[in-house]
Design a protein around this motif. Sequence first.
Motif, mmCIF file in Angstrom:
data_model
loop_
_atom_site.group_PDB
_atom_site.id
_atom_site.type_symbol
_atom_site.label_atom_id
_atom_site.label_comp_id
_atom_site.label_asym_id
_atom_site.label_seq_id
_atom_site.Cartn_x
_atom_site.Cartn_y
_atom_site.Cartn_z
ATOM 1 N N SER A 80 0.835 -1.197 0.000
ATOM 2 C CA SER A 80 0.000 0.000 0.000
ATOM 3 C C SER A 80 0.867 1.244 0.000
ATOM 4 C CB SER A 80 -0.905 -0.003 1.235
ATOM 5 O OG SER A 80 -1.649 1.188 1.336
ATOM 6 N N SER A 81 0.434 2.280 -0.703
ATOM 7 C CA SER A 81 1.174 3.536 -0.718
ATOM 8 C C SER A 81 0.766 4.396 0.470
ATOM 9 C CB SER A 81 0.885 4.308 -2.015
ATOM 10 O OG SER A 81 -0.445 4.803 -2.000
ATOM 11 N N ASP A 84 -2.683 5.703 -0.201
ATOM 12 C CA ASP A 84 -3.696 4.677 0.055
ATOM 13 C C ASP A 84 -3.970 4.554 1.551
ATOM 14 O OD1 ASP A 84 -3.890 4.055 -2.641
ATOM 15 O OD2 ASP A 84 -2.406 2.440 -2.514
ATOM 16 N N THR A 199 -3.390 9.641 -5.803
ATOM 17 C CA THR A 199 -2.835 8.323 -6.120
ATOM 18 C C THR A 199 -2.251 8.297 -7.528
ATOM 19 O OG1 THR A 199 -4.355 7.178 -4.620
ATOM 20 C CG2 THR A 199 -3.373 5.874 -6.382
ATOM 21 N N TYR A 205 5.469 6.789 -5.995
ATOM 22 C CA TYR A 205 5.969 6.884 -4.630
ATOM 23 C C TYR A 205 5.288 5.884 -3.720
ATOM 24 C CZ TYR A 205 8.434 9.410 -0.938
ATOM 25 O OH TYR A 205 9.292 9.770 0.065
ATOM 26 N N ARG A 206 4.886 4.745 -4.264
ATOM 27 C CA ARG A 206 4.111 3.749 -3.520
ATOM 28 C C ARG A 206 4.848 3.214 -2.298
ATOM 29 N NH1 ARG A 206 -0.327 1.545 -5.295
ATOM 30 N NH2 ARG A 206 0.070 -0.386 -4.185
ATOM 31 N N SER A 207 6.146 3.038 -2.412
ATOM 32 C CA SER A 207 6.895 2.465 -1.299
ATOM 33 C C SER A 207 7.915 3.462 -0.770
ATOM 34 C CB SER A 207 7.614 1.182 -1.734
ATOM 35 O OG SER A 207 6.678 0.223 -2.165
#
Length: 209
Positions: A80-81, A84, A199, A205-207
Amino acid sequence: MGLRELKKQQTRELLADTAMGLFAEHGFERVTVAEVARAAGVSPNTVFNYFPTKEDLFFDRQDAVVGHLAEVVRRRPADSSAVDAVRADLLAGLADGEPTIGLTPRMATFWRIIADSPALRARLLELGERSEAALAAALAEESGTGPADPLPRVVAGAVAGAHRAVLGEIRRAMVAGEPAEEVRERVRTAVERAFDLLTSGLAGYRSGQ
């Protein structure tokens, strides 16, 4: 919790509750720390031992609020980012009636006290800045970026800014006396749409990379 810690917690809650009652009745600016102490049956020094400033008496849960977004991001699922995670937390708070969201009729008094006090409005802005800084630190930590890299701070600004805007809309609506359920649905829709935009814009940049 030991007996000493329990008594300290009870005293802290007594002071905060007593102060809030006085603030609601008279307004934040017109109540002194000495008056809070007298109403609670303690000395002014005792109040200051627990709350260094009168603003701290009002925002008695500010530490938890400041660290909330950073904690949400740190404990999110691996796939999950940050966006999120904050969206899910906001939607859950709206659905569950989380007190810090402020979407209940009784919170209207809390928001009105802030609206009527320049000192409290300034402290609210400061808390927002501290929350954003804590989120930036969490993002920088997990991505391993150095202090010279502005990206975590920029991302934190976007995410925390959206979060503050949502709470600001709730605050405005509650002060205006709008029905809570109508506000809940309108804000829920806004959260979904706004965080969809975030999003798509922050997909890379999710992680935290």
